[in-house]
Structure formats: C-alpha cells, structure tokens
Design an enzyme around this catalytic site. Structure first.
Site, PDB file in Angstrom:
ATOM      1  N   CYS A   1      14.331   7.698  -6.053  1.00  0.00           N
ATOM      2  CA  CYS A   1      12.866   7.647  -5.955  1.00  0.00           C
ATOM      3  C   CYS A   1      12.507   7.797  -4.481  1.00  0.00           C
ATOM      4  CB  CYS A   1      12.295   6.377  -6.573  1.00  0.00           C
ATOM      5  SG  CYS A   1      12.722   4.889  -5.665  1.00  0.00           S
TER       6      CYS A   1
ATOM      7  N   CYS B   1       0.827  -1.205   0.000  1.00  0.00           N
ATOM      8  CA  CYS B   1       0.000   0.000   0.000  1.00  0.00           C
ATOM      9  C   CYS B   1       0.861   1.255   0.000  1.00  0.00           C
ATOM     10  CB  CYS B   1      -0.922   0.006   1.215  1.00  0.00           C
ATOM     11  SG  CYS B   1      -2.288  -1.128   1.030  1.00  0.00           S
TER      12      CYS B   1
END
Lengths: 143, 473
Positions: B431, B282
């Site tokens: 990232c 998630c």
C-alpha cells in the site's frame, strides 16, 4: 505634603509584597489628614484580582474598595494611600499607574527584588493628572 | 427629591471635604453635570477627554454598575444612592511604545474601541509559541504576524513536501525540500519585518517542551498527532500557559481554549488517547485544504482575544465545525476535578513518554504472515523472479504513482475478489506505507493463503530507496 507611616505599617506592607512575590501585592492605608499631610494608622491588605499578568499588574475589585472606604468612614478615618509592589522593578510609578490614579491618594510603591522588599517611595498625582510627584515619607517609632 | 452621591476619600479635596453630596438629576449624566457645576475640578477625575467615564472609574446607582445599564444615560430615581468607586489598578513594566510605522500599519485596529492603542501594545508585548508550522500553523502565523504579535516562536522539524502545498499556505514551490521553520521565518519577515521570530527547528519532546514553552505567554497547538497534543497540553498545564487548540480531519475541525483562566484542559475532555490506528491521520484519511485555514483563523482569533483581554473566548467551549454541511456546533466543557493533569490531585506532574502513552511503537502483535523490505523485493525482481504484488490502495492513488508490474485491488474489494488471487502464489501486499497492506495480509492468511508477505514502508519506501522516479504523494 508628607505621609507619616509607622514602622509596623511599613513592615506589614513589605511582608505582604514579599509573600505575594512574584505577583504584585496591593493594599490600602487608612489614616487621617493632618496640618501638613496625612498620618497612616492602619494597613489593610487587598487581594490582587487580576486574572493574568499578576507579575506586572494589579487590580482591586470595586466592592473591596467600597468596603474599606465604608469601614474608614465608620471609624472617622479616610483611605489615604494605595500600596502596591513592583516585583523586580523600581519603586517608580509607570505610565499605567498614572492613567489609573487619582490625586488625593498617596501611591506607595514597593520594589521587591527576587522576593525581598528593598525600597519604597510614595507618589502623588498632580491635580491636572499630568504627572506624579514624589512625596516625603516620615516613619514614626514602633507603635 | 434629590439623590445622594458618596464622594470617595481622595476626591473630597475637591468637594470641600464633603463625603456625601446631595444633587438633582434624572440621569447619571445630569447628576454629574450638577456636581461639576458645584465642584468643577472633579470632572477631569471622572471623565476622559471624550466625556466618557474613565475606564478605572465605576459609578453605581443603587448598587448596580451603570456600565451594565445605559452608562451616563442610566436613569436616576429620586432618593437613589449613587457611589463613585475606583477600580484600583496599576502595575510595573509598561507596555511597549509603538513607532510611527506601527501607528500607520495598525490603524484599523486603533479604530476598534475595544482594542485601541493599548490592545496593539499588548500584542506587541506578547510572546506566542506555535507548535507545528503546517496546515493550522500557516494561517495562525500569517495572521498573528500581520496583527503585530511582538514575539513568535515556531516549532517544527519537517521539510516542505509537495503534498503540503494544498493547505500549508506559508510555502510555495520555491521552498520544496527546505526547512519549514526557516522558510516560514523568511515568509513572515517579509510580511512584517518588525517582529522577533524565534525558530525551534526540532521535534517538541518531553525533554525540551518545558524549556521551550517557558519563554512564551501562550501556546497554539497546530499539531497533527495525539502524542504531541497530549505533550503540549500537559506542558501548558505544568507551566500555567493557555493552550489554544485546533484539530482537523477530512472535512471536520475542532477548536477550543484549554488551561486558561480556571477553565478545563484537553485531558478534562479526553483523559486518555484513542487506541492507535482508530483515528487515521490526515496523511491517511485526507483533509480538505481550506479546512485548516478556517480552524487556524479561529485559533489566531482566540489568541488575540486572550492577549488583549477582549470578548469571550472558547474557554470551556468545544467548537465543532463541519465544512461539508457548513455547520458549527458547540459543546460546553467543564473542568474535571479528577483530571489527571489539572484536577485537584493531579497525577501528571512531569512530562511522560507520550509515544508509549499513545501506544505508538509498541511491539507488533504476532502474525502469521511475513515481511519483506523494498530492497529484498528489488533483488528478487532483478534476479528474474516475478512475485505476485497486490497493490491495495485506492484508484486515485494508483493514478498518481505505482510500482511496475503490480496487480491492483482496492482494500475494501479484496474480500469480494479473493477468487482473483492464486492461493498458491507467492503474494506480496503493498500500500502507501505498509499499514493497510498489513490488514490485508491478516485477511488473506485467515482465508488460507499460505505465502503472504507485507511490503514494509509501501510505495513510499520504494520511491525513496529504489526508484525516485515513482512520485511521492
């Protein structure tokens, strides 16, 4: 009122209680009425069909009861007692026992402590369903 | 012509020892009234104070339970065979008594005929373990606490992060940075002070799972990763505890009841986990904040049904929910006789290393690009170098937080925009945590970029170690 048991029947239901530990064992006693109570003649073990909580609950399926009663009628006997064990609990009926009982049966409760059947007592529900009273047990010789 | 009704042995004392009585009547109710006229003492043994058949008493007309027909109004044909059969039940260990405050608090439960006082007593006697106090755990715990589950166990090791608040409704801004289990205990005690709340402030592991789970009747899986999901499943199978499963991802949720009453377990459905990285977490893939609320409530509901024994559970049923289309689908599940955990010849007889089983923390495959830590990168910047730092996160992430001086090309545009990158430059790809940037490092080296390095830990490590003014998200 008293229930008269044989040593053999006592041994049978105690062993059953020990074998099913930690779950509750249950069974029937067939017998007949006498002048001052009942006389036990045969122990019929039953299966505890409860799905869960078998450590503190038992349930005998209605068709199992029906079969045992039909068999008793055929032999001219009656179902005189329901036997069940209380694993690691005293041989006294619980409130749950009371609301699920009928007068007319002797409810024999075996206390099984850590896998060993220690003691047992017999109880009868009063006709007005209000409470259990302890019933005298007479044990006859080995037959 | 009248019907024959057989009297069970113990009640014959009320029927002058008749084992069978012949009575008139066109319904069960009429038949019984006629018996009661003859033998009044039987009434109290068969019917309760409300005139309903006592719950342990079964009445069969020609072999069919009247509860499956019209109860007392079931028609009785002339000559029918009627039997009264007790469901012989009993047991030790009474259910706990309810106190006055509890009688008031749970009044709306008592009004449910299926529930009644006994249902509430069963909830009070129940011990439920909730693994994970996050998105799923929050609604599960709030509702089970409100409903009066006597003992709740909480397992979590984490602290409350700002990014949790969008869905983890147990927590508010006042407990940011604090222990989830301790904060949850405080919140739940305010909601219902009469319960036992056991806190297990630890990660559930193969070493502690059996010891923790053994004290509970039922486990609710609110975990967010495959390792713990398999661990919870296997531990529940070994300990014989029902496992109420839920999982969420983006807009989709799943729920089921495993290892309950002869039903299948999670491994019957998925004997082995997906390869690592195939299913994003998630944290990577995102999740709609309301979704765990919906799935968690389904889990709480299943737990209450299992404890009280009412209704039909999700045993053998796999529920799939799509929040975008508002669509519920159901797949039926069978117990797999070859299941490694709960099958006929199980191979999982003790808990294993679930990180290894799920392929986590395995040595990384060889790659041609290098790695750089945030500390090394910071030293290079401090010493006046200006490496080309390529941020491959999505636009919305860059808005929240960025490292100064980076160039931004979202991951899925890099291939089309290779010409914007100088092939001779010293390239550092960045990232959020280092996963996506590693894929871009591989892509760049495959396209003949020579000096490519991955920033380990991404902007998250940068914020934690180098510059706390860069927000964590």
């Amino acid at each position: 009122m008293a229930i008269q048991l044989t040593q053999k029947i006592v041994q049978q239901f105690q062993l059953h209680g020990e074998k099913d530990y930690p779950h509750e064992s249950c069974g029937f006693i067939l017998g007949q009425w006498t002048n001052n109570g009942t006389e036990a003649l045969e122990y019929v073990p039953a299966e505890n069909t409860k799905d869960e909580n078998r450590e503190r609950r038992f349930l005998i399926a209605p068709n199992a009861y029906q079969q045992v009663e039909d068999e008793a009628d055929k032999k001219g006997l009656a179902v005189i007692s329901i036997v069940h064990s209380h694993p690691d609990h005293p041989d006294e009926p619980s409130e749950f026992d009371r609301v699920h009982a009928w007068p007319g049966f002797s409810y024999i409760i075996i206390s099984v402590a850590e896998g060993v059947a220690t003691q047992f007592r017999s109880w009868r529900l009063e006709a007005d369903r209000s409470s259990f009273i302890e019933e005298k047990i007479i044990i006859k010789g080995n037959n | 012509m009248s019907s024959q009704i057989k009297i069970p042995s113990p009640l014959r004392q009320f029927t002058e020892n008749q084992s069978s009585v012949s009575v008139d009547g066109t319904t069960v109710s009429e038949v019984l009234e006629n018996i009661f006229n003859q033998y009044p003492e039987i009434r109290n043994q068969l019917l309760d104070g409300n005139g309903s058949i006592r719950n342990f008493v079964n009445i069969y007309v020609n072999g069919v339970d009247v509860r499956e027909k019209d109860n007392l109004e079931t028609p009785v044909e002339p000559g029918a065979d009627i039997r009264i059969i007790p469901a012989i039940a009993g047991g030790s260990g009474d259910l706990p008594e309810l106190e006055q405050t509890e009688l008031r608090r749970y009044a709306r439960h008592f009004s449910l005929p299926e529930f009644g006082m006994e249902g509430q007593q069963k909830l009070k006697a129940a011990k439920v373990l909730v693994v994970g106090t996050g998105g799923l755990g929050s609604p599960v715990l709030l509702y089970l606490t409100a409903a009066g589950i006597g003992t709740l166990g909480l397992v979590d090791f984490d602290v409350v992060d700002e990014s949790n608040l969008q869905r983890q409704i147990l927590f508010g801004v006042d407990v940011l940075g604090e222990s989830k289990t301790q904060s949850a205990r405080k919140r739940l005690s305010e909601l219902n002070p009469n319960l036992n709340i056991d806190v297990h402030e630890t990660r559930l592991t193969s070493e502690n799972a059996l010891e923790i789970i053994q004290n509970y009747d039922l486990v609710i899986d609110g975990t967010d990763n495959f390792q713990t999901r398999y661990l919870v499943n296997d531990a529940c199978v070994i300990m014989g505890k029902p496992n109420v499963y839920g999982s969420i991802f983006r807009f989709e949720g799943q729920a089921s009841v495993f290892n309950y009453d002869g039903g299948p377990c999670y491994r019957c459905l998925y004997p082995e986990p997906p390869p690592p990285g195939l299913v994003p977490s998630c944290a990577e893939g995102g999740v709609l904040g309301v979704l765990p609320g919906i799935i968690g409530c389904i889990q709480a509901n299943e737990a209450i049904k299992i404890i009280t024994g009412i209704g039909t559970t999700l045993k053998g049923r796999f529920l799939l929910y799509d929040a975008l289309d508002m669509d519920f689908q159901e797949v039926s599940l069978r117990k797999n006789p070859e299941c490694p955990a709960c099958g006929d010849q199980p191979t999982v007889t003790e808990l294993i290393d679930y990180d290894q089983f799920c392929g986590i923390n395995l040595p990384e495959p060889d790659h041609e690009w290098g790695e750089i830590t945030v500390t090394e990168l910071n030293q290079r910047i401090q010493s006046g170098e200006s490496p080309f730092i390529l941020d491959v996160r999505e636009e919305h992430e860059v808005v929240v937080a960025k490292i100064e001086g980076t160039s931004h090309i979202p991951m899925n545009q890099v291939m089309a925009r290779l010409d914007e990158i100088d092939p001779d430059a010293d390239i550092i790809v960045q990232c959020k945590t280092g996963g996506r940037s590693a894929k871009i490092c591989t892509l760049l080296t495959e396209h003949n970029f020579q000096n490519v390095k991955n920033l380990k830990g991404g902007i998250t490590a940068w914020s934690r170690i180098i510059d706390p003014s860069v927000p964590l998200y």
